[in-house]
Design an enzyme around this catalytic site. Sequence first.
Site, short mmCIF file in Angstrom:
data_model
loop_
_atom_site.label_atom_id
_atom_site.label_comp_id
_atom_site.label_asym_id
_atom_site.label_seq_id
_atom_site.Cartn_x
_atom_site.Cartn_y
_atom_site.Cartn_z
N ASP A 197 0.88 -1.16 0.00
CA ASP A 197 0.00 0.00 0.00
C ASP A 197 0.92 1.22 0.00
O ASP A 197 1.93 1.22 0.69
CB ASP A 197 -0.87 -0.03 1.26
CG ASP A 197 -1.89 1.07 1.27
OD1 ASP A 197 -2.30 1.48 0.17
OD2 ASP A 197 -2.27 1.52 2.35
N ASP A 235 -7.04 -0.21 5.64
CA ASP A 235 -6.90 -1.41 4.81
C ASP A 235 -6.97 -2.69 5.65
O ASP A 235 -6.40 -3.70 5.30
CB ASP A 235 -5.59 -1.37 4.01
CG ASP A 235 -4.40 -0.97 4.86
OD1 ASP A 235 -4.54 -0.98 6.09
OD2 ASP A 235 -3.35 -0.64 4.29
N ASP A 253 -0.78 0.20 6.35
CA ASP A 253 -0.58 0.87 7.64
C ASP A 253 -1.66 0.48 8.65
O ASP A 253 -1.65 0.95 9.78
CB ASP A 253 -0.48 2.39 7.47
CG ASP A 253 -1.75 2.97 6.85
OD1 ASP A 253 -2.73 2.23 6.68
OD2 ASP A 253 -1.76 4.17 6.55
#
Lengths: 46, 699
Positions: B383, B566, B562
């Site tokens: 990500d 997500d 993080d």
Amino acid sequence: MKKNIDPVCGMDGKDDIKAEYNGKTYYFCAQGCKDQFLKNPLKYTR
Amino acid sequence: MPTDPVCGMFVPDSTDLVYEKDGEKYYFCSTTCLETFKSPEVEISKLRLKIIVAWSLSIPVLLITYLTGYFALKDYLLFALATPVQIYSGRGFYYGAWNSIKQRTSNMDLLVALGTTTAYLFSIAVTFAKPSFIPAGSVYFDASSFIITLILTGTYVETLTKARANSAATKLLSIIPSTVHILREDGTMADEGTEFLKKGDRVVVKPGENMPADGTVSSGSSEVDESMITGEQMPVLKKTGDSVTSGTLNLNGALTVLVEKAGSDSTVRKIYSLIQMAASGRTKVQKAADTFAVWFVPVVLSAAIASSLFWFIYLVYSGSTLSSFVPVLVFVSVVVIACPCAIGLAGPITLLISSNVSFSNGMVIKNPNALDRLSKVSRVILDKTGTLTERNPVVEEVIPLSGFTLEDVMSYSSALEAFSNHPIGNAINAYTTSHGIETPDADNVVETAGVGITGTVSGKSIEIIRSEEAGGSNVMVKVDGRAAGTIRLNYVLRADAVELVKSLKDAGIKVSMITGDKKEEADRLAEMIGITDVHSDTHPEDKADIVSEYQKSGDYVLYVGDGINDSIALETADVGMAMGGGSDIAMASGDIILLNDDLMNIRSALIIGNMTIRKIRQNIGWAIGYNSVLIPVAAGILVPLTGLGIYSFLPILSALAMGFSSTSVVLNSLLLRGNIAGKLKTKITSSGNITVSGNRLVH
């Protein structure tokens, strides 16, 4: 002696906390692991 | 069925040998294991005494047996020397055997007790009853006492090495101070045991002391060394309102801390529990060992009885006088050479070392099954924000409007932002400091969350409006209601992102990037770090679907995020890895929590996963191989080559082999620490020549 390993955490599964997936029964150490499993069974079974 | 945390054997949960610690229940196969778990130091000193007694009596037994001829009182003398070894040094095996019989299970103690008692009782019968069908002097006190001595010594080595395996976790617990300075309501201070600390207490942490619990600074300011938790070497300044983590070291000023999480809720204790839990679970590769372990002792006992009977019938038919004692030695050799503990130890000890090594490298692996999946990973999805980029933005561009200079815009903004702790404020203040722009005084400063900050500077009304955009932030600065300029902020790519992508590709792992940024922007960044598979314009809720698509096409996916927007993707991926776990480690999403921001830990985790699983396989292979080869040897398969004379020393050799087998599993597992360290070092050295040209990469 039968042992069922919880597919989520690797601890020992209990007979009364279980779930079916693809015709196979999986046993879990706690409800939390079962819920986790049901969210994404593929992750823990392949 | 639970496993004994000391020896790794299966224990039925109906056992009464249960011990509760920190809210966790632990089950034991024997009182020895229970006592070792409860107070390892006491058990080790007791064990040491037993070993001293055993060696100091067994050596004379051996010397008298083999170096002297037969004399009248020889058997009585051997009996006198061997008895304390059997009853005092060997009593732990009897307790263990009795517990296993009560629980209708079987363990190593049962085999050792059976083997040594058989040799001991047989020798007593020969010594005192002197049956005519057994040749005089056929006593095996040397076997009974030496088996106990060697196995106890093996257990001792094993205990010491296991303690070493858990050293990182033990060290972690030891950084919590045993006493704290509690600040009472009347302002007086009293020293109390840390175990009495609870939420809502105020404690004073002096310079040089570690934080006893997680909490918030209520007064004082000081630099704090957080390296023991995050691995970050630079001290962090803590002032009123900042949160502090248990175990971190207060460096240079007294702090008063309002306790929020103490005892088992504290970060240090949670990390410790996770490290221990990782060692008590089982990986998929341990399945073979589990099946083997369940049937092991019954199979060994049957093999011992069968081979003993075979030799008895064979020797009786051939009219040999050896029929009266060789079958006994066969039985003793088989039960003693069999080593269930090597199988029991194969997984847990490796997992314990692996979780300790992971923690030393700034990672917490939440369950051992993740290691299995980690070893299969074929694609890493990164990500962008918070993973490939730094957590906090930097000022990228300042655009002053007509009538204002860059210095005007920045000094007005900085005057107000000096009162704020917002990441944007920190970025603006860092810019003015590094560019030597003066920060004037400000009054009437009011910060409104999600909007911005207002105040008065040199009689002028200043307004800062913050707005977040995909991929960055814009700040509008107004002076007396008139737009004065715009400050563009962006996230800096982490310095080790390029190195990470290269090392993953070198290892044959595919790399993808997910971001909410526009395609053009995402492609530019991806190209900079060497990623060709890019998912741009992605909404947080789509991330999990992208992971699933890769899984359906056969990839094992490691997703690194993080953990903020997500969490579903982290859970969907075969392995979810959350960067910078923060304080609530146990609650954080994902299978692995990275405690620091070192991107290379992603590669390290893959190496640890691979090497741990390989080591467990190696140990299981060794343990099963050892038993499969040596049990037939003890049963007499080599007799056609060596003759029955082999049994005069086979019982002792069996004990030696058995002790060596379990110790070698432990030692082989201990090598994992060095193996991983070596591999990680090689990786860093080999990829250390990659440099990012120019200044920091800003996209």
